[in-house]
Design an enzyme around this catalytic site. Structure first.
Site, short mmCIF file in Angstrom:
data_model
loop_
_atom_site.label_atom_id
_atom_site.label_comp_id
_atom_site.label_asym_id
_atom_site.label_seq_id
_atom_site.Cartn_x
_atom_site.Cartn_y
_atom_site.Cartn_z
N ASP A 406 1.97 -1.29 3.42
CA ASP A 406 0.84 -0.37 3.37
C ASP A 406 -0.08 -0.67 4.57
OD1 ASP A 406 -0.90 1.56 2.39
OD2 ASP A 406 -1.96 0.15 1.10
N GLU A 409 -0.70 1.80 9.66
CA GLU A 409 -0.91 2.83 10.72
C GLU A 409 -1.21 2.16 12.06
OE1 GLU A 409 -2.38 2.89 7.68
OE2 GLU A 409 -0.93 4.31 6.89
N ASP A 483 -2.62 8.34 -0.14
CA ASP A 483 -3.67 8.42 -1.16
C ASP A 483 -4.03 9.86 -1.54
OD1 ASP A 483 -3.59 5.73 -1.11
OD2 ASP A 483 -5.39 5.48 0.10
C1 GLC Z 1 -4.19 2.00 0.07
C2 GLC Z 1 -2.84 2.49 -0.43
C3 GLC Z 1 -2.81 2.46 -1.93
C4 GLC Z 1 -3.09 1.05 -2.41
C5 GLC Z 1 -4.45 0.57 -1.88
C6 GLC Z 1 -4.72 -0.88 -2.21
O1 GLC Z 1 -5.19 2.88 -0.30
O2 GLC Z 1 -2.55 3.76 0.07
O3 GLC Z 1 -1.56 2.89 -2.40
O4 GLC Z 1 -3.09 1.01 -3.80
O5 GLC Z 1 -4.46 0.71 -0.47
O6 GLC Z 1 -3.74 -1.71 -1.70
#
Ligand code: GLC
Length: 788
Positions: A406, A409, A483
């Site tokens: 995650d 980017e 998200d």
């Molecule tokens: C980001 C991710 C989400 C995750 C959060 C905390 O917002 O897109 O899926 O739960 O971070 O790690």
């Protein structure tokens, strides 16, 4: 600043369109060396080279001879291609078997036709060039009948004609609206469908790029803020051919482990061992299948990657083993940001071994993410990728087989939402700024993770979920769409978004089921789970402060519906798995827009609220509250309602009843599909393998069953079970011939043939044997037990 009308102040208009474009001008010289055509023009240089008979690459550099080094998206080497060259006064024509390239000289204009002589791309008013902002730009003619598909992860409807699109991997927590662009993934590839011809363009540029597909000038354009103008044209002639050509260039999806195709449960976060155990206990007690549980950032010690919090997860090894014994895997999140902490070994190694992204002056770049001030591994460096991959032993030694990437980017909590674009990347000896390489950071983190885990799992397939990526991301991971929110509109948006990801080489994708932020309701969860049953990736995930959305969160009625659909996922698993194998081999997605199968039917061109699984099954989710009916478009042919067996005529729109417990599913007559009955992919024995044949009046159906062990790479050595079933039937006779190949022995020793269609069969033959007596007639179906 909060947006006000100031945002549309006339002084903000950056350019008067068309005034600052510097055309590349007339051709000064044309030469050829080792299959590369080198064209020198008044205002720049162009190199053209064929990768195959059907793929041509055009590279333009306004300042110097172009570099033919590719981005990491491209893994295919150039094939030897035979061509003829015809040099005329006005133009040079280069022809391969499948495409012809015409280079007009004054000024330089490139047009490409396919082997039938149909134009794929042409430039007339404008061609290649640059603009005052130093961007490289390419214009192509737009045709009235063009439809555009692909572009990766984008909001809005299926057909992107009329849109402007930007590629710049971005962490977008704000609601994803039709104009919210860019998002997390950048896949600068699209296909044009023009009448019944299709072809593709891949603009391989790893910096920020823009596509202008608006209809105003009969032209479309793409431009890059940095780098060269480097694009590939794929000759098609169908969309499926184009996808196969594109994935041949950028790589195929590996066949995922079967457990990765099951139902996954996540939450930001399951914060303690007890919470995880209780969650699993609930699933098991309620008989709801689940293949994986996710650990979001709270499992770590102060959000330090490659650690567990000792208080909340005192014995991860035991926890993971216990879950594994119950058939459940655990997928932990791993973000790129490494906490600045001189007593933390990953940070220490990163600094002392020079693994982090730095400014040209040599200082490490720090950005604020979950752990606070953090450094970021420079994944553009091969050694860093190796190092990072090796670090995953921390997880693989605990028995972990899948990783969730995650924030790659990379996301940074600052105004620009990302790393300082001045940061330099080592880029395997060819240093470039973050501005130039931003869009491949996530791809290369994915590579590091996937390859590291693959090495450590020693022959077992690994699974990677990634938020960011670039063209080629399918080689390493599945993609979830970030998200989203628990809005009905976001359920609606997920369909075209996932279909276009599939039309961009990313077959393995899906949204957070139930929606991530905001509060789900029972109805929304029920409808979203119905949709998720048929998305290639199927995970329920929700945010910290959002309403809980585990299957049992909204009372018994909703729990029952959600459970039934999660179970249905496993019933359809053999079919889905077969389609994953097809996607792995050909790049043709599992989840398809109808236009991919019916490219000449105008009702499909922008059909964004239905999709197909494979080539003969239509899924039409309900995506508004309190709704018990919806309109479904069925293309030509006869379609069977999966639930009622009613036959509906295609070429029409139908109003279909779909109470909360019903997801409308239609199977085209003259189709076979495989079904199973196990409730989790790790339960060993499949005892109820079924082949459903949806007969028409008479016809022939060829269906290939595919199975393998679901967890190793032995399938590459032919350890597969394939059985080509050929059905010939009329209204009273059916004959099946089987042709089994491969050396894998599936769990089941027999399967059941279920023949749908309400007519009277007087004879059923299988491989020359009359089995009519074995057939049991039941509610308009025949059920025939068979051995394999
Ligand atoms: C980001 C991710 C989400 C995750 C959060 C905390 O917002 O897109 O899926 O739960 O971070 O790690």
């Amino acid at each position: 600043m909060q947006d006000t009308s100031f945002a549309i102040h006339p002084g903000k208009k950056k350019e008067i369109k068309g005034t600052d474009f510097q055309d590349i001008g007339n051709v000064l010289s044309f030469s050829e060396q080792n299959g590369v055509f080198m064209i020198k023009c008044e205002h720049g240089y162009v190199h053209v080279t064929f990768y195959t008979n059907s793929i041509v690459r055009v590279v333009m550099n306004p300042d110097t001879e172009p570099s033919l080094t590719t981005s990491p998206a491209v893994i295919k080497e150039r094939e030897p291609v035979s061509y003829t060259v015809n040099k005329g006064k006005e133009e040079v024509v280069v022809a391969t078997e499948n495409m012809t390239l015409t280079v007009r000289k004054s000024p330089l204009r490139i047009s490409i036709t396919d082997k039938e002589g149909l134009t794929l791309v042409n430039e007339s008013e404008k061609g290649l060039g640059s603009n005052a902002a130093g961007e490289v730009v390419c214009f192509k003619n737009m045709h009235q009948h063009d439809h555009y598909y692909g572009f990766g992860e984008k909001t809005g409807f299926l057909d992107k004609k009329g849109n402007q699109l930007t590629m710049w991997n971005s962490d977008v927590y704000a609601p994803h609206n039709p104009e919210t662009d860019p998002l997390y993934q950048s896949i600068p590839f699209f296909m044009t469908l023009r009448d019944d011809l299709a072809f593709g363009i891949f603009f391989d540029n790893t910096g920020k790029t823009h596509f202008d597909m608006r209809e105003e000038d009969d032209t479309y354009s793409f431009r890059g803020e940095s780098g060269q103008l480097d694009y590939y044209v794929f000759a098609g002639p169908t969309m499926k051919d184009t996808l196969t050509q594109y994935t041949a260039l950028t790589g195929n999806m590996p066949l995922p482990p079967k457990w990765a195709l099951g139902y996954h449960q996540s939450r930001y976060s399951y914060e303690t061992e007890e919470e995880v155990r209780e969650l699993v206990h609930n699933f098991l007690e309620k008989g709801i299948p689940v293949d994986a549980i996710y650990l979001d950032i709270h499992y770590m010690d102060g959000y330090r990657v490659f650690t567990f919090d000792k208080n909340r997860f005192p014995n991860p090894k035991k926890l993971l083993q216990d879950l594994r014994d119950q058939g459940i895997r655990v997928v932990p999140i791993v973000d790129p940001g490494v906490k600045e902490d001189s007593e933390y070994s990953i940070y220490q190694e990163g600094v002392t071994q020079d693994r982090f992204c730095k400014y040209i002056e040599g200082t490490i770049y720090f950005g604020d993410v979950w752990p606070g001030n953090s450094a970021f591994p420079d994944f553009t460096n091969r050694d860093v990728r190796k190092w990072w991959g090796e670090k995953h032993r921390f997880y693989s030694d605990l028995g972990i087989e899948g990783i969730w990437n995650d924030m790659n980017e990379p996301a940074v909590f600052n105004e620009t939402k990302t790393m300082d674009t001045k940061v330099m990347h080592e880029n395997d000896g060819d240093p470039k700024t973050h501005r130039e390489l931003h869009n491949i950071y996530g791809l290369l983190m994915g590579e590091a993770t996937y390859e590291g885990m693959k090495r450590q799992l020693k022959g077992k397939r690994t699974f990677l979920l990634t938020r960011a990526g670039y063209a080629g991301v399918q080689r390493y991971g599945s993609v979830w769409t970030g998200d989203n929110r628990s809005f009905w509109e976001h359920l609606q948006m997920a369909i075209p978004m996932c279909m276009n990801l599939g039309m961009s080489g990313v077959a393995f994708c899906g949204p957070d089921v139930g929606g991530f932020a905001h509060d789900a309701t029972g109805q929304l969860l029920a409808r979203w789970t119905q949709f998720g049953t048929f998305t290639p990736y199927f995970r329920n995930h929700s945010a910290l402060d959002a309403a809980r959305q585990e299957p049992w969160s909204f009372g018994e009625n909703i729990e029952e519906i959600v459970k039934n659909y999660i179970q249905l996922r496993y019933v359809w698993m053999p079919e889905l798995y077969r389609l994953f194998k097809e996607a792995h081999e050909s790049g043709i997605p599992v989840m398809r827009p109808l236009v991919l199968e019916y490219p000449t039917d105008k009702h499909t061109f922008n059909l964004s609220d239905q999709f197909m699984i494979g080539d003969n099954v239509i899924i039409a989710p309900v995506m508004t509250p309190d709704t018990e009916h919806r309109v479904v478009y069925l293309p030509e042919g006869s379609w069977v309602n999966y639930w009622t067996e009613e036959v509906l005529e295609g070429g029409h729109h139908h109003l279909i009843y779909a109470g909360l417990e019903t997801l409308p599913i239609f199977v085209k007559q003259n189709t076979a599909i495989a079904h199973g009955a196990i409730k989790s992919t790790t339960e060993v024995k499949e005892e109820n393998y079924q082949i459903h044949l949806y007969k028409g009046k008479e016809g022939k159906v060829v269906y290939r069953i595919y199975e393998d062990d679901g967890q190793t790479f032995d399938y590459e050595q032919g350890k597969v079970y394939e059985n080509e079933l050929t059905f010939h039937y009329s209204s009273d006779k059916l004959e099946l011939t089987t042709n089994r190949t491969g050396t894998y022995e599936p769990d089941w020793e027999s399967f059941t043939l279920v023949i749908h269609g309400d007519d009277d069969l007087t004879q059923i033959m299988i491989d020359g044997k009359d089995v009519t007596k074995l057939a049991e007639a039941k509610a308009g179906k025949y059920i025939v037990p068979l051995s394999i």
